[in-house]
Design an enzyme around this catalytic site. Sequence first.
Site, PDB file in Angstrom:
ATOM      1  N   ARG A  26      86.322 -19.408  30.663  1.00  0.00           N
ATOM      2  CA  ARG A  26      85.557 -20.425  30.823  1.00  0.00           C
ATOM      3  C   ARG A  26      85.778 -21.218  32.206  1.00  0.00           C
ATOM      4  NH1 ARG A  26      85.955 -24.362  26.219  1.00  0.00           N
ATOM      5  NH2 ARG A  26      85.082 -22.739  24.896  1.00  0.00           N
ATOM      6  N   ARG A  30      82.313 -27.115  33.490  1.00  0.00           N
ATOM      7  CA  ARG A  30      82.449 -28.617  33.838  1.00  0.00           C
ATOM      8  C   ARG A  30      83.644 -29.105  34.449  1.00  0.00           C
ATOM      9  NH1 ARG A  30      80.176 -30.575  28.061  1.00  0.00           N
ATOM     10  NH2 ARG A  30      81.449 -28.744  27.302  1.00  0.00           N
ATOM     11  N   ARG A  39      74.803 -27.460  38.040  1.00  0.00           N
ATOM     12  CA  ARG A  39      74.182 -27.693  36.587  1.00  0.00           C
ATOM     13  C   ARG A  39      73.278 -28.716  36.488  1.00  0.00           C
ATOM     14  NH1 ARG A  39      72.365 -28.998  32.764  1.00  0.00           N
ATOM     15  NH2 ARG A  39      72.782 -29.223  30.545  1.00  0.00           N
ATOM     16  N   ASP A  75      76.071 -17.043  28.395  1.00  0.00           N
ATOM     17  CA  ASP A  75      76.371 -17.632  27.490  1.00  0.00           C
ATOM     18  C   ASP A  75      76.359 -16.148  26.237  1.00  0.00           C
ATOM     19  OD1 ASP A  75      77.106 -20.194  25.872  1.00  0.00           O
ATOM     20  OD2 ASP A  75      75.889 -19.061  24.444  1.00  0.00           O
ATOM     21  N   TYR A 151      76.964 -17.578  14.515  1.00  0.00           N
ATOM     22  CA  TYR A 151      75.877 -18.392  15.006  1.00  0.00           C
ATOM     23  C   TYR A 151      74.478 -18.322  14.606  1.00  0.00           C
ATOM     24  CZ  TYR A 151      79.157 -19.862  18.662  1.00  0.00           C
ATOM     25  OH  TYR A 151      80.155 -20.554  19.339  1.00  0.00           O
TER      26      TYR A 151
END
Length: 331
Positions: A26, A30, A39, A75, A151
Amino acid sequence: MSAPPYLLIEAAFGRPTERRPIWLMRQAGRYLKEYREVRAKTTFLGLCKTPDLATIVTLQPVDLIGVDAAIIFSDILIPLEAMGLHVEFTESGPVLSNAVRSRSDVDRLIVPTAEEKTPFVMQIIRQVRKELERRVPTIGFSGAPFTLLSYAVDGGNASELKKTKPFLMSDSQTAHVLLQKIADTVVDYANAQIRAGAQAFQLFDTWAGMLSEHDYLEFAWRWMLYVMERIERRGVPLIVFVKGGSPFLYRIRELGADVVSVDWTMDIARAKDLLGPSVAIQGNLDPHVLYAPPGVIEERAGDILDKMRPHDGFIFNLGHGIMPDIPVEHV
């Protein structure tokens, strides 16, 4: 023109390197102001599907942090969307509104062709390779079959497997039909990324560590092995990461990966002993350590480096991804 001797690739194949290569799960995210600026131009999925923007954020950690590899910005749910699941990202995480709960739900899913359904992923790889101009290698990735199933069945955040475990226990036959479809999708997705130019490839099994040993072997390990045996490596090292997988290292080492990435829950020297000399190891600083003062971070990272000093084939990484509120200076 032959490829340069990238530190990460050399270490992945167990060869000695002048220093330890480092990249971070990652790493494009952010915690970087520059990422947040890009973003803000689109949605999260829009960013994943816009090669020009995804290329920019993929390259940011290479330029700003100085890591030894660029993992493509994408992703793990991208293949599930291609299979026919509706994926949205909200403030609280991913939501799959047409989650899988029955055999008829499984039957409606397709096994897509990656080049046709997710061409933007391959375009990101090609653009990143071009922009890097042989500075560091490009890593492609996918979720592993069990994690993608979790998921699909939980319909979003699968951290507790609230719906996944009942699904596995009540109808294991349907679970394996779903896992077969997902595994075939992952094989095609991985091979397409490697053909597009990915120079290393990582499989993430984020939630397999939530399973018992019996269920891990039946529903996760078995299908990870299926994928690993069908990836056309073309000289590309394969990395597997099973979060919470320390109890299963004795079987993970049998998957045929070039590198096993380990989380922070086991001492890395002990993990290396369990994996043996023929498998490179990646890890394993607890990402929460990055909240600590710089001196503590240096001490904890140095401890890992000291433990790995006797071994070739080591890639420094975190034991999982960077949290978004980590100070960039600490990274």
